[in-house]
Write an enzyme that holds these catalytic residues in place. Sequence first.
Site, PDB file in Angstrom:
ATOM      1  N   ASP A 195    -115.519  49.757 -16.397  1.00  0.00           N
ATOM      2  CA  ASP A 195    -114.263  49.142 -16.837  1.00  0.00           C
ATOM      3  C   ASP A 195    -113.226  49.418 -15.758  1.00  0.00           C
ATOM      4  O   ASP A 195    -112.874  50.570 -15.504  1.00  0.00           O
ATOM      5  CB  ASP A 195    -113.823  49.738 -18.178  1.00  0.00           C
ATOM      6  CG  ASP A 195    -112.777  48.882 -18.878  1.00  0.00           C
ATOM      7  OD1 ASP A 195    -112.254  47.948 -18.244  1.00  0.00           O
ATOM      8  OD2 ASP A 195    -112.482  49.144 -20.058  1.00  0.00           O
ATOM      9  N   ASP A 203    -113.190  42.213 -15.634  1.00  0.00           N
ATOM     10  CA  ASP A 203    -113.062  43.600 -15.207  1.00  0.00           C
ATOM     11  C   ASP A 203    -113.991  44.561 -15.937  1.00  0.00           C
ATOM     12  O   ASP A 203    -113.779  45.772 -15.894  1.00  0.00           O
ATOM     13  CB  ASP A 203    -111.614  44.069 -15.392  1.00  0.00           C
ATOM     14  CG  ASP A 203    -111.168  44.022 -16.844  1.00  0.00           C
ATOM     15  OD1 ASP A 203    -111.800  43.301 -17.641  1.00  0.00           O
ATOM     16  OD2 ASP A 203    -110.184  44.700 -17.192  1.00  0.00           O
ATOM     17  N   GLU A 204    -115.029  44.038 -16.576  1.00  0.00           N
ATOM     18  CA  GLU A 204    -115.853  44.896 -17.433  1.00  0.00           C
ATOM     19  C   GLU A 204    -117.288  44.381 -17.451  1.00  0.00           C
ATOM     20  O   GLU A 204    -117.516  43.179 -17.538  1.00  0.00           O
ATOM     21  CB  GLU A 204    -115.262  44.899 -18.836  1.00  0.00           C
ATOM     22  CG  GLU A 204    -115.899  45.835 -19.812  1.00  0.00           C
ATOM     23  CD  GLU A 204    -115.225  45.773 -21.180  1.00  0.00           C
ATOM     24  OE1 GLU A 204    -115.664  46.529 -22.071  1.00  0.00           O
ATOM     25  OE2 GLU A 204    -114.286  44.962 -21.379  1.00  0.00           O
TER      26      GLU A 204
END
Length: 489
Positions: free
Chosen positions: A11, A105-106
Amino acid sequence: MRTAPTILHLDMDAFFASVEQASKPSLRGKAVIVGGLGPRGVVATCSYEARVFGVHSAMPMGQARRLAPHAAYLVPRFELYRSISEQVMRLLRALSPLVEPLSLDEAFVDLEAGGAAWDAASARLAGARLRTDIRTFTGLTGSVGLAASKMLAKIGSEEAKPDGLVLIRPGTERALLAPMSVRTLPGVGPATGDHLRRAGITTVGELAEAGEDELVRLLGKAHGHALYAMALARDDRPVVSERETKSVSVEDTYDVDIHDRVRVGVEVGRLAERCVRRLRGSGLSGRTIVLKVRRYDFSTLTRSETLRGPTDDPAVVREAAARLLDSVDTTGGVRLLGVGVSGLADYTQEDLFAQAAGDRSGELAEEPEPAEERHAPAHAERRWPSGHDVRHAEYGHGWVQGSGLGRVTVRFETPYSGTGRVRTFPVDDPDLTPADPLPLVPAGSAGPDEPAGPAGPRRRGDAEAAPVDSAPGTGASGGWSDGERPGPG
Protein backbone atom coordinates in the site's frame (compact mmCIF):
# COMPACT_ATOMS: atom_id res chain seq x y z
CA MET A 1 -3.98 -21.60 4.54
CA ARG A 2 -0.27 -21.48 3.82
CA THR A 3 2.46 -22.40 6.24
CA ALA A 4 4.70 -19.49 5.22
CA PRO A 5 4.02 -15.71 5.00
CA THR A 6 4.42 -15.57 1.22
CA ILE A 7 1.50 -13.29 0.36
CA LEU A 8 2.56 -9.65 0.18
CA HIS A 9 0.28 -6.62 0.32
CA LEU A 10 1.72 -3.28 -0.81
CA ASP A 11 0.00 0.00 0.00
CA MET A 12 1.69 3.19 -1.17
CA ASP A 13 1.73 5.83 1.55
CA ALA A 14 -0.76 8.70 0.96
CA PHE A 15 -0.11 8.12 -2.74
CA PHE A 16 -1.52 11.19 -4.51
CA ALA A 17 -0.32 13.57 -1.80
CA SER A 18 3.10 11.91 -1.65
CA VAL A 19 3.51 12.33 -5.41
CA GLU A 20 2.71 16.01 -5.05
CA GLN A 21 5.18 16.45 -2.20
CA ALA A 22 7.89 14.60 -4.12
CA SER A 23 7.39 16.82 -7.17
CA LYS A 24 7.17 20.09 -5.19
CA PRO A 25 10.07 20.69 -2.75
CA SER A 26 8.22 23.55 -1.04
CA LEU A 27 5.45 21.14 0.08
CA ARG A 28 7.63 18.46 1.66
CA GLY A 29 6.76 18.07 5.31
CA LYS A 30 3.67 20.27 4.85
CA ALA A 31 -0.05 19.51 4.94
CA VAL A 32 -1.16 18.65 1.38
CA ILE A 33 -4.74 17.85 0.37
CA VAL A 34 -5.61 16.55 -3.11
CA GLY A 35 -9.15 16.46 -4.47
CA GLY A 36 -11.96 18.43 -6.06
CA LEU A 37 -11.64 22.08 -5.05
CA GLY A 38 -15.20 23.14 -5.92
CA PRO A 39 -18.02 23.60 -3.39
CA ARG A 40 -18.94 19.92 -3.75
CA GLY A 41 -15.43 18.54 -3.99
CA VAL A 42 -14.17 15.75 -1.75
CA VAL A 43 -10.72 14.82 -0.48
CA ALA A 44 -9.09 12.14 -2.66
CA THR A 45 -5.94 11.81 -0.53
CA CYS A 46 -4.19 13.89 2.10
CA SER A 47 -0.67 13.80 3.47
CA TYR A 48 0.08 12.53 6.95
CA GLU A 49 0.77 16.11 8.01
CA ALA A 50 -2.84 16.97 7.07
CA ARG A 51 -4.25 13.96 8.92
CA VAL A 52 -3.01 15.46 12.18
CA PHE A 53 -5.79 18.05 11.80
CA GLY A 54 -8.46 15.36 11.33
CA VAL A 55 -8.61 15.47 7.52
CA HIS A 56 -9.19 12.13 5.79
CA SER A 57 -10.10 10.71 2.38
CA ALA A 58 -13.71 11.13 1.16
CA MET A 59 -14.24 14.12 3.49
CA PRO A 60 -16.07 17.09 1.93
CA MET A 61 -13.49 19.64 0.84
CA GLY A 62 -15.31 22.43 2.68
CA GLN A 63 -14.89 20.56 5.96
CA ALA A 64 -11.22 19.91 5.20
CA ARG A 65 -10.64 23.64 4.63
CA ARG A 66 -12.17 24.41 8.02
CA LEU A 67 -9.95 21.84 9.75
CA ALA A 68 -6.74 22.71 7.90
CA PRO A 69 -7.09 26.23 6.46
CA HIS A 70 -3.35 26.62 5.84
CA ALA A 71 -2.85 23.35 3.93
CA ALA A 72 -1.97 23.24 0.23
CA TYR A 73 -5.07 22.31 -1.81
CA LEU A 74 -4.29 20.76 -5.19
CA VAL A 75 -6.25 19.45 -8.18
CA PRO A 76 -5.36 15.78 -8.95
CA ARG A 77 -2.96 14.94 -11.80
CA PHE A 78 -4.26 11.48 -12.63
CA GLU A 79 -2.06 10.85 -15.66
CA LEU A 80 1.03 11.32 -13.54
CA TYR A 81 -0.36 9.06 -10.79
CA ARG A 82 -1.12 6.34 -13.36
CA SER A 83 2.37 6.49 -14.85
CA ILE A 84 3.98 6.11 -11.41
CA SER A 85 1.55 3.31 -10.56
CA GLU A 86 2.69 1.48 -13.70
CA GLN A 87 6.30 1.74 -12.51
CA VAL A 88 5.36 0.23 -9.15
CA MET A 89 3.33 -2.57 -10.76
CA ARG A 90 6.32 -3.48 -12.96
CA LEU A 91 8.39 -3.88 -9.81
CA LEU A 92 5.73 -6.18 -8.37
CA ARG A 93 5.58 -8.27 -11.55
CA ALA A 94 9.34 -8.70 -11.37
CA LEU A 95 8.69 -10.59 -8.12
CA SER A 96 5.84 -12.81 -9.31
CA PRO A 97 3.47 -13.45 -12.22
CA LEU A 98 0.59 -13.38 -9.74
CA VAL A 99 -0.05 -9.69 -8.98
CA GLU A 100 -3.56 -8.56 -8.07
CA PRO A 101 -3.91 -4.76 -8.30
CA LEU A 102 -6.70 -3.32 -6.16
CA SER A 103 -6.19 0.30 -7.17
CA LEU A 104 -3.44 2.59 -8.46
CA ASP A 105 -1.59 2.38 -5.16
CA GLU A 106 -2.42 -1.04 -3.74
CA ALA A 107 -1.85 -4.68 -4.75
CA PHE A 108 -1.41 -8.26 -3.54
CA VAL A 109 1.55 -10.38 -4.69
CA ASP A 110 1.95 -14.16 -4.44
CA LEU A 111 5.69 -14.37 -3.74
CA GLU A 112 5.69 -18.16 -3.71
CA ALA A 113 4.30 -18.35 -7.26
CA GLY A 114 7.27 -16.41 -8.56
CA GLY A 115 9.86 -18.25 -6.47
CA ALA A 116 10.63 -14.97 -4.72
CA ALA A 117 9.95 -16.38 -1.22
CA TRP A 118 9.36 -19.72 0.44
CA ASP A 119 9.70 -18.98 4.16
CA ALA A 120 9.60 -16.07 6.59
CA ALA A 121 13.21 -14.99 6.05
CA SER A 122 13.01 -14.91 2.25
CA ALA A 123 9.61 -13.19 2.37
CA ARG A 124 10.95 -10.51 4.69
CA LEU A 125 13.93 -9.94 2.40
CA ALA A 126 11.70 -9.70 -0.69
CA GLY A 127 9.49 -7.15 1.04
CA ALA A 128 12.43 -5.06 2.21
CA ARG A 129 14.03 -5.01 -1.23
CA LEU A 130 10.72 -4.08 -2.82
CA ARG A 131 10.44 -1.05 -0.55
CA THR A 132 14.01 -0.05 -1.39
CA ASP A 133 13.35 -0.40 -5.13
CA ILE A 134 10.17 1.66 -4.93
CA ARG A 135 12.07 4.46 -3.22
CA THR A 136 14.92 4.21 -5.75
CA PHE A 137 12.78 4.21 -8.90
CA THR A 138 9.93 6.51 -7.86
CA GLY A 139 11.20 8.50 -4.89
CA LEU A 140 8.13 7.39 -2.91
CA THR A 141 7.50 5.10 0.04
CA GLY A 142 5.21 2.12 0.43
CA SER A 143 4.15 -0.02 3.36
CA VAL A 144 4.30 -3.81 3.14
CA GLY A 145 2.41 -6.54 4.96
CA LEU A 146 3.49 -10.20 4.72
CA ALA A 147 1.31 -13.08 5.88
CA ALA A 148 -0.07 -16.49 4.92
CA SER A 149 -3.37 -14.98 3.72
CA LYS A 150 -4.60 -11.91 1.89
CA MET A 151 -6.65 -10.66 4.84
CA LEU A 152 -3.69 -10.79 7.24
CA ALA A 153 -1.26 -9.30 4.70
CA LYS A 154 -3.55 -6.29 4.26
CA ILE A 155 -3.91 -5.87 8.02
CA GLY A 156 -0.12 -6.06 8.26
CA SER A 157 0.44 -3.28 5.72
CA GLU A 158 -2.05 -1.07 7.55
CA GLU A 159 -0.17 -1.60 10.82
CA ALA A 160 3.12 -0.86 9.02
CA LYS A 161 2.08 2.63 7.88
CA PRO A 162 3.75 4.83 7.10
CA ASP A 163 6.84 3.51 5.36
CA GLY A 164 7.22 0.22 7.22
CA LEU A 165 7.13 -3.55 6.92
CA VAL A 166 5.20 -6.00 9.10
CA LEU A 167 5.46 -9.79 8.85
CA ILE A 168 2.85 -11.96 10.58
CA ARG A 169 4.13 -15.43 11.32
CA PRO A 170 1.71 -18.33 10.63
CA GLY A 171 0.29 -19.71 13.85
CA THR A 172 0.17 -16.34 15.60
CA GLU A 173 -2.80 -14.92 13.70
CA ARG A 174 -5.59 -15.57 16.20
CA ALA A 175 -3.66 -14.14 19.14
CA LEU A 176 -2.82 -11.15 17.00
CA LEU A 177 -6.40 -10.51 15.87
CA ALA A 178 -8.10 -11.08 19.22
CA PRO A 179 -7.64 -7.59 20.75
CA MET A 180 -8.33 -5.76 17.50
CA SER A 181 -11.56 -3.92 16.79
CA VAL A 182 -14.14 -5.77 14.71
CA ARG A 183 -13.83 -2.88 12.25
CA THR A 184 -10.41 -4.26 11.34
CA LEU A 185 -12.01 -7.12 9.42
CA PRO A 186 -13.05 -6.67 5.77
CA GLY A 187 -16.77 -6.14 5.36
CA VAL A 188 -17.35 -4.66 8.83
CA GLY A 189 -18.37 -1.08 8.21
CA PRO A 190 -19.98 1.46 10.53
CA ALA A 191 -23.44 -0.13 10.39
CA THR A 192 -22.27 -3.70 11.03
CA GLY A 193 -19.84 -2.52 13.68
CA ASP A 194 -22.61 -0.63 15.50
CA HIS A 195 -24.92 -3.66 15.27
CA LEU A 196 -22.24 -5.88 16.81
CA ARG A 197 -21.46 -3.29 19.49
CA ARG A 198 -25.08 -3.29 20.61
CA ALA A 199 -24.76 -7.08 20.96
CA GLY A 200 -21.70 -6.62 23.18
CA ILE A 201 -19.13 -7.55 20.53
CA THR A 202 -16.38 -5.01 19.94
CA THR A 203 -13.20 -7.05 19.33
CA VAL A 204 -12.28 -9.85 16.95
CA GLY A 205 -11.71 -12.13 19.95
CA GLU A 206 -15.27 -11.52 21.17
CA LEU A 207 -16.47 -12.21 17.63
CA ALA A 208 -14.82 -15.63 17.69
CA GLU A 209 -16.15 -16.38 21.18
CA ALA A 210 -19.71 -15.53 20.14
CA GLY A 211 -19.73 -18.55 17.84
CA GLU A 212 -20.91 -19.08 14.30
CA ASP A 213 -24.59 -19.68 15.16
CA GLU A 214 -24.84 -16.39 17.07
CA LEU A 215 -23.21 -14.45 14.24
CA VAL A 216 -25.57 -16.00 11.71
CA ARG A 217 -28.50 -14.98 13.92
CA LEU A 218 -27.19 -11.43 14.22
CA LEU A 219 -25.98 -10.84 10.66
CA GLY A 220 -27.55 -13.42 8.41
CA LYS A 221 -26.19 -16.63 6.98
CA ALA A 222 -23.66 -15.39 4.42
CA HIS A 223 -22.25 -12.52 6.46
CA GLY A 224 -22.25 -14.49 9.70
CA HIS A 225 -20.35 -17.46 8.25
CA ALA A 226 -17.82 -15.15 6.55
CA LEU A 227 -17.13 -13.07 9.65
CA TYR A 228 -16.72 -16.11 11.86
CA ALA A 229 -14.14 -17.56 9.47
CA MET A 230 -12.24 -14.26 9.41
CA ALA A 231 -12.33 -14.04 13.22
CA LEU A 232 -10.57 -17.43 13.24
CA ALA A 233 -8.02 -16.06 10.74
CA ARG A 234 -9.28 -18.37 7.99
CA ASP A 235 -8.81 -16.94 4.52
CA ASP A 236 -8.02 -19.18 1.56
CA ARG A 237 -8.60 -16.63 -1.20
CA PRO A 238 -5.90 -16.90 -3.88
CA VAL A 239 -4.08 -13.98 -5.44
CA VAL A 240 -5.75 -13.48 -8.83
CA SER A 241 -3.58 -11.81 -11.46
CA GLU A 242 -6.48 -10.44 -13.51
CA ARG A 243 -9.87 -9.38 -12.26
CA GLU A 244 -12.79 -9.64 -14.62
CA THR A 245 -14.12 -6.18 -15.41
CA LYS A 246 -17.88 -6.10 -14.94
CA SER A 247 -18.58 -2.57 -16.11
CA VAL A 248 -16.97 0.61 -17.40
CA SER A 249 -18.37 3.95 -16.35
CA VAL A 250 -17.61 7.66 -15.98
CA GLU A 251 -19.39 10.35 -14.01
CA ASP A 252 -19.08 14.05 -13.17
CA THR A 253 -20.28 16.06 -10.18
CA TYR A 254 -21.09 19.70 -10.91
CA ASP A 255 -20.24 22.61 -8.64
CA VAL A 256 -23.57 24.24 -9.52
CA ASP A 257 -26.76 22.33 -10.28
CA ILE A 258 -27.55 22.12 -13.99
CA HIS A 259 -31.09 23.27 -14.74
CA ASP A 260 -30.91 23.69 -18.51
CA ARG A 261 -32.24 20.49 -20.11
CA VAL A 262 -30.16 21.10 -23.25
CA ARG A 263 -27.01 21.41 -21.17
CA VAL A 264 -27.89 18.15 -19.37
CA GLY A 265 -28.19 16.42 -22.75
CA VAL A 266 -24.84 17.81 -23.88
CA GLU A 267 -23.18 16.56 -20.69
CA VAL A 268 -24.67 13.08 -21.12
CA GLY A 269 -23.34 12.96 -24.68
CA ARG A 270 -19.89 14.01 -23.50
CA LEU A 271 -19.90 11.35 -20.77
CA ALA A 272 -20.94 8.72 -23.31
CA GLU A 273 -17.93 9.63 -25.48
CA ARG A 274 -15.59 9.36 -22.48
CA CYS A 275 -17.10 6.04 -21.47
CA VAL A 276 -16.57 4.56 -24.93
CA ARG A 277 -13.01 5.85 -25.00
CA ARG A 278 -12.34 4.01 -21.75
CA LEU A 279 -14.18 0.94 -23.05
CA ARG A 280 -12.07 0.81 -26.19
CA GLY A 281 -8.91 1.43 -24.21
CA SER A 282 -9.64 -1.82 -22.37
CA GLY A 283 -10.38 -3.70 -25.59
CA LEU A 284 -13.99 -4.30 -24.52
CA SER A 285 -17.54 -3.78 -25.71
CA GLY A 286 -20.84 -4.02 -23.86
CA ARG A 287 -24.56 -4.68 -24.25
CA THR A 288 -26.15 -2.68 -21.43
CA ILE A 289 -26.04 1.12 -21.32
CA VAL A 290 -26.63 2.69 -17.90
CA LEU A 291 -27.48 6.30 -17.08
CA LYS A 292 -27.05 7.68 -13.55
CA VAL A 293 -28.64 10.96 -12.46
CA ARG A 294 -28.34 12.52 -9.00
CA ARG A 295 -30.81 15.33 -8.60
CA TYR A 296 -30.74 18.54 -6.57
CA ASP A 297 -32.29 16.77 -3.55
CA PHE A 298 -29.61 14.01 -3.58
CA SER A 299 -32.08 11.43 -4.89
CA THR A 300 -30.28 9.16 -7.36
CA LEU A 301 -31.94 7.51 -10.35
CA THR A 302 -30.51 4.87 -12.68
CA ARG A 303 -31.92 3.80 -16.01
CA SER A 304 -30.59 1.07 -18.29
CA GLU A 305 -31.16 -0.29 -21.79
CA THR A 306 -29.87 -3.62 -23.11
CA LEU A 307 -28.92 -3.80 -26.79
CA ARG A 308 -29.18 -6.83 -29.05
CA GLY A 309 -25.43 -7.31 -29.00
CA PRO A 310 -22.25 -5.80 -27.53
CA THR A 311 -20.96 -2.55 -29.01
CA ASP A 312 -18.19 -0.02 -28.62
CA ASP A 313 -19.75 2.41 -31.09
CA PRO A 314 -19.89 5.94 -29.61
CA ALA A 315 -23.03 6.79 -31.60
CA VAL A 316 -24.88 3.77 -30.22
CA VAL A 317 -23.90 4.49 -26.63
CA ARG A 318 -24.58 8.21 -26.97
CA GLU A 319 -28.03 7.72 -28.46
CA ALA A 320 -28.98 5.02 -25.96
CA ALA A 321 -27.96 7.33 -23.11
CA ALA A 322 -30.02 10.12 -24.66
CA ARG A 323 -33.08 7.83 -24.81
CA LEU A 324 -32.58 6.95 -21.16
CA LEU A 325 -32.35 10.63 -20.27
CA ASP A 326 -35.76 11.21 -21.88
CA SER A 327 -37.31 9.08 -19.11
CA VAL A 328 -35.76 11.11 -16.26
CA ASP A 329 -37.27 14.27 -14.80
CA THR A 330 -34.47 16.78 -14.25
CA THR A 331 -36.74 19.61 -13.11
CA GLY A 332 -35.15 21.30 -10.13
CA GLY A 333 -31.58 20.67 -11.21
CA VAL A 334 -28.97 17.94 -11.58
CA ARG A 335 -25.81 17.69 -9.44
CA LEU A 336 -24.26 14.49 -10.89
CA LEU A 337 -24.45 12.60 -14.18
CA GLY A 338 -22.90 9.29 -15.15
CA VAL A 339 -22.86 6.93 -18.13
CA GLY A 340 -21.76 3.32 -17.93
CA VAL A 341 -21.62 0.15 -20.01
CA SER A 342 -22.00 -3.35 -18.57
CA GLY A 343 -22.55 -6.85 -19.95
CA LEU A 344 -19.00 -6.67 -21.27
CA ALA A 345 -17.44 -8.78 -24.01
CA ASP A 346 -14.19 -8.78 -25.94
CA TYR A 347 -15.92 -8.54 -29.31
CA THR A 348 -18.47 -6.23 -30.96
CA GLN A 349 -21.72 -6.95 -32.76
CA GLU A 350 -21.61 -5.10 -36.07
CA ASP A 351 -25.29 -5.56 -36.96
CA LEU A 352 -26.64 -2.79 -34.75
CA PHE A 353 -27.90 -0.47 -37.51
CA ALA A 354 -31.30 -0.33 -35.88
CA GLN A 355 -29.85 0.91 -32.61
CA ALA A 356 -28.59 4.25 -33.90
CA ALA A 357 -29.08 6.50 -36.88
CA GLY A 358 -26.69 8.69 -38.83
CA ASP A 359 -23.01 8.22 -39.46
CA ARG A 360 -21.91 4.88 -38.00
CA SER A 361 -18.27 5.02 -38.95
CA GLY A 362 -17.25 4.11 -35.42
CA GLU A 363 -14.64 6.83 -35.31
CA LEU A 364 -14.38 8.36 -31.85
CA ALA A 365 -14.08 12.11 -31.90
CA GLU A 366 -11.84 14.04 -29.57
CA GLU A 367 -13.48 14.72 -26.22
CA PRO A 368 -15.44 17.99 -26.43
CA GLU A 369 -14.47 20.86 -24.18
CA PRO A 370 -16.56 21.27 -21.04
CA ALA A 371 -19.85 22.95 -21.81
CA GLU A 372 -19.05 26.03 -19.77
CA GLU A 373 -15.91 26.54 -21.87
CA ARG A 374 -17.63 25.91 -25.20
CA HIS A 375 -20.22 28.58 -24.51
CA ALA A 376 -17.79 31.02 -22.93
CA PRO A 377 -16.94 34.22 -24.77
CA ALA A 378 -13.70 34.34 -26.72
CA HIS A 379 -12.07 36.62 -24.15
CA ALA A 380 -12.67 34.23 -21.21
CA GLU A 381 -9.74 33.79 -18.85
CA ARG A 382 -7.47 30.79 -19.26
CA ARG A 383 -7.87 28.24 -16.47
CA TRP A 384 -4.89 27.30 -14.33
CA PRO A 385 -5.70 24.34 -12.02
CA SER A 386 -3.95 24.56 -8.67
CA GLY A 387 -0.96 22.22 -8.48
CA HIS A 388 -0.67 21.61 -12.22
CA ASP A 389 2.59 22.07 -14.13
CA VAL A 390 3.45 25.13 -16.21
CA ARG A 391 6.45 26.50 -18.04
CA HIS A 392 7.46 30.12 -18.45
CA ALA A 393 9.65 31.25 -21.31
CA GLU A 394 12.00 33.09 -18.93
CA TYR A 395 11.68 31.33 -15.56
CA GLY A 396 11.32 27.70 -16.66
CA HIS A 397 9.29 24.92 -15.04
CA GLY A 398 6.92 25.53 -12.14
CA TRP A 399 3.49 24.77 -10.74
CA VAL A 400 0.35 26.79 -10.12
CA GLN A 401 -0.09 27.88 -6.52
CA GLY A 402 -3.37 29.62 -7.22
CA SER A 403 -5.27 31.85 -9.61
CA GLY A 404 -8.07 34.39 -9.58
CA LEU A 405 -8.93 38.02 -10.31
CA GLY A 406 -7.12 37.81 -13.61
CA ARG A 407 -3.82 36.63 -12.14
CA VAL A 408 -2.03 33.33 -11.66
CA THR A 409 0.66 32.67 -9.04
CA VAL A 410 3.41 30.21 -9.93
CA ARG A 411 6.18 28.67 -7.84
CA PHE A 412 9.19 27.83 -9.98
CA GLU A 413 10.77 24.60 -8.77
CA THR A 414 11.30 21.01 -9.91
CA PRO A 415 11.46 17.66 -8.08
CA TYR A 416 15.26 17.95 -8.01
CA SER A 417 15.64 21.62 -7.01
CA GLY A 418 15.36 23.37 -3.71
CA THR A 419 12.34 25.44 -2.73
CA GLY A 420 11.59 27.77 -5.64
CA ARG A 421 10.60 31.40 -5.90
CA VAL A 422 7.04 32.61 -6.41
CA ARG A 423 5.95 35.00 -9.15
CA THR A 424 2.57 36.29 -10.29
CA PHE A 425 1.47 36.85 -13.90
CA PRO A 426 -1.66 37.88 -15.80
CA VAL A 427 -3.68 34.75 -16.62
CA ASP A 428 -3.25 35.45 -20.34
CA ASP A 429 0.53 35.95 -20.21
CA PRO A 430 1.73 34.54 -23.56
CA ASP A 431 5.01 33.36 -22.00
CA LEU A 432 3.16 31.03 -19.58
CA THR A 433 1.95 27.66 -20.92
CA PRO A 434 0.76 24.34 -19.44
CA ALA A 435 3.52 21.73 -19.17
CA ASP A 436 3.90 17.99 -18.69
CA PRO A 437 4.93 16.76 -15.23
CA LEU A 438 8.61 16.02 -14.70
CA PRO A 439 9.75 12.56 -13.51
CA LEU A 440 10.11 12.31 -9.75
CA VAL A 441 13.53 10.69 -10.13
CA PRO A 442 16.14 12.41 -12.34
CA ALA A 443 16.66 11.00 -15.81
CA GLY A 444 19.48 8.48 -15.97
CA SER A 445 18.51 6.58 -12.83
CA ALA A 446 18.03 2.88 -13.44
CA GLY A 447 14.43 1.96 -14.09
CA PRO A 448 12.63 -1.30 -13.33
CA ASP A 449 12.96 -2.44 -16.95
CA GLU A 450 16.72 -1.83 -17.12
CA PRO A 451 19.43 -4.38 -16.34
CA ALA A 452 20.10 -2.72 -12.99
CA GLY A 453 16.51 -3.45 -12.00
CA PRO A 454 15.23 -4.86 -8.74
CA ALA A 455 17.32 -7.57 -7.19
CA GLY A 456 15.31 -10.55 -6.10
CA PRO A 457 15.81 -12.36 -2.82
CA ARG A 458 18.34 -15.14 -2.47
CA ARG A 459 17.06 -18.50 -3.66
CA ARG A 460 17.24 -21.79 -1.80
CA GLY A 461 20.82 -22.86 -1.32
CA ASP A 462 22.15 -19.30 -1.17
CA ALA A 463 23.55 -17.82 1.99
CA GLU A 464 21.08 -17.20 4.78
CA ALA A 465 19.00 -14.08 4.23
CA ALA A 466 20.25 -11.03 6.05
CA PRO A 467 17.90 -9.38 8.53
CA VAL A 468 15.80 -6.44 7.37
CA ASP A 469 17.00 -3.04 8.44
CA SER A 470 14.57 -0.85 10.33
CA ALA A 471 12.43 1.17 7.96
CA PRO A 472 13.11 4.88 7.75
CA GLY A 473 10.42 7.20 8.99
CA THR A 474 7.95 6.54 11.76
CA GLY A 475 6.36 3.30 10.57
CA ALA A 476 6.80 -0.18 11.99
CA SER A 477 10.02 -1.73 10.83
CA GLY A 478 10.47 -5.45 10.92
CA GLY A 479 8.29 -5.92 13.97
CA TRP A 480 5.31 -8.09 14.68
CA SER A 481 7.14 -11.05 13.19
CA ASP A 482 6.59 -13.04 16.39
CA GLY A 483 2.92 -12.18 16.63
CA GLU A 484 3.47 -9.20 18.88
CA ARG A 485 1.99 -5.82 18.09
CA PRO A 486 4.51 -3.13 17.22
CA GLY A 487 4.92 -0.17 19.49
CA PRO A 488 3.23 3.17 18.79
CA GLY A 489 4.16 4.94 15.60
